[in-house]
Design an enzyme around this catalytic site. Sequence first.
Site, PDB file in Angstrom:
ATOM      1  N   HIS A 111      15.959  15.189 111.336  1.00 43.28           N
ATOM      2  CA  HIS A 111      15.641  16.280 110.611  1.00 43.28           C
ATOM      3  C   HIS A 111      14.414  17.205 111.000  1.00 43.28           C
ATOM      4  O   HIS A 111      14.165  18.056 110.448  1.00 43.28           O
ATOM      5  CB  HIS A 111      15.113  15.894 109.111  1.00 43.28           C
ATOM      6  CG  HIS A 111      13.717  14.900 109.346  1.00 43.28           C
ATOM      7  ND1 HIS A 111      13.935  13.583 109.627  1.00 43.28           N
ATOM      8  CD2 HIS A 111      12.551  15.238 109.011  1.00 43.28           C
ATOM      9  CE1 HIS A 111      12.631  13.209 109.750  1.00 43.28           C
ATOM     10  NE2 HIS A 111      11.896  13.959 109.134  1.00 43.28           N
ATOM     11  N   HIS A 132       8.951  22.775 111.061  1.00 39.92           N
ATOM     12  CA  HIS A 132       9.589  23.040 109.828  1.00 39.92           C
ATOM     13  C   HIS A 132       9.999  24.733 110.029  1.00 39.92           C
ATOM     14  O   HIS A 132       9.184  25.455 110.361  1.00 39.92           O
ATOM     15  CB  HIS A 132       9.205  22.859 108.444  1.00 39.92           C
ATOM     16  CG  HIS A 132       8.723  21.454 108.336  1.00 39.92           C
ATOM     17  ND1 HIS A 132       9.836  20.588 107.562  1.00 39.92           N
ATOM     18  CD2 HIS A 132       7.833  20.657 108.517  1.00 39.92           C
ATOM     19  CE1 HIS A 132       9.401  19.174 107.769  1.00 39.92           C
ATOM     20  NE2 HIS A 132       8.006  19.165 108.204  1.00 39.92           N
TER      21      HIS A 132
END
Length: 292
Positions: free
Chosen positions: A105, A133
Amino acid sequence: MVGSNQIHLGFIAFTFFLLFWDASPITASKFTNELGHPIEFEFGNGDRGPEHWGDLKKEWSTCKYGKLQSPIDLRDDIALKVKSTFDELSISYKPTKALMKNEGHAISVVWEGDAGGVMINGTEYILHQCHWHAPSEHTMNGIRYDAELHMIHKDKKNRVAVVGFLYKIGKPNPFISEVKKAISSMIKKPKQVPLGVIDPRKMKKAQKVHQDAAKRKMKKKTSKFYRYTGSYTTPPCTEGVTWTINKQVHTVSPSQVELLHKAVYKYAEMNSRPVQPLNYREVKLHGSSFVK
């Protein structure tokens, strides 16, 4: 009559076989990654997206019921403006060996030795890893940026402090340029790559500016940071995290953002949790600086 019943029962059994034969691959592929490994959570609007994290596991219930969740919208109009002292944030990073890992992720850099850390209000937090991110998780005055870097620290009691940096599209980020080859080598692969000695101070440095006036302006911009109490932004969404977000927005190139999207698994290509309610928390806007 007996033969008719046997045919009827045989037809029912065959129908159930077709239903389960057809459904099984769909179910398996829906919650597995490209290598067939289970996906515990995902991003977006799927059945295992952020809105459902708290229902997936009992130990993740804080994602649903917690009142100190991250990320949040960092707003100047509600932030308490304070004049900082050196005690509220001092940084003492140092170079040491590190690995780059694809965690599925997120792409992370993990330091293997003593990389130094930060001192926050008299407590020392040691740097362990950083990750990206894209797009940003925190927003600032309602604006979501193109990427966000989280530098994860822990103290002796295992309490967590995160120092974050926001990025907008512009000139290439120097550190991502330096490790571009390593990131590219692990696209959608559960891989780790030795990086050699990495200086964490590179993470917080903006692009080189040659004009003295521009340098003075940059120093002024880096003199502010937000501070609030929040949580992990992925399950189990543990609360009690001390967040420090640099107000200065750095730059990253479009190709670098695209690389960060490509490197992680497909379910996390947009690996950002939506903004969470503030719930009457205090957000401080400090006047200290990250730059020594």
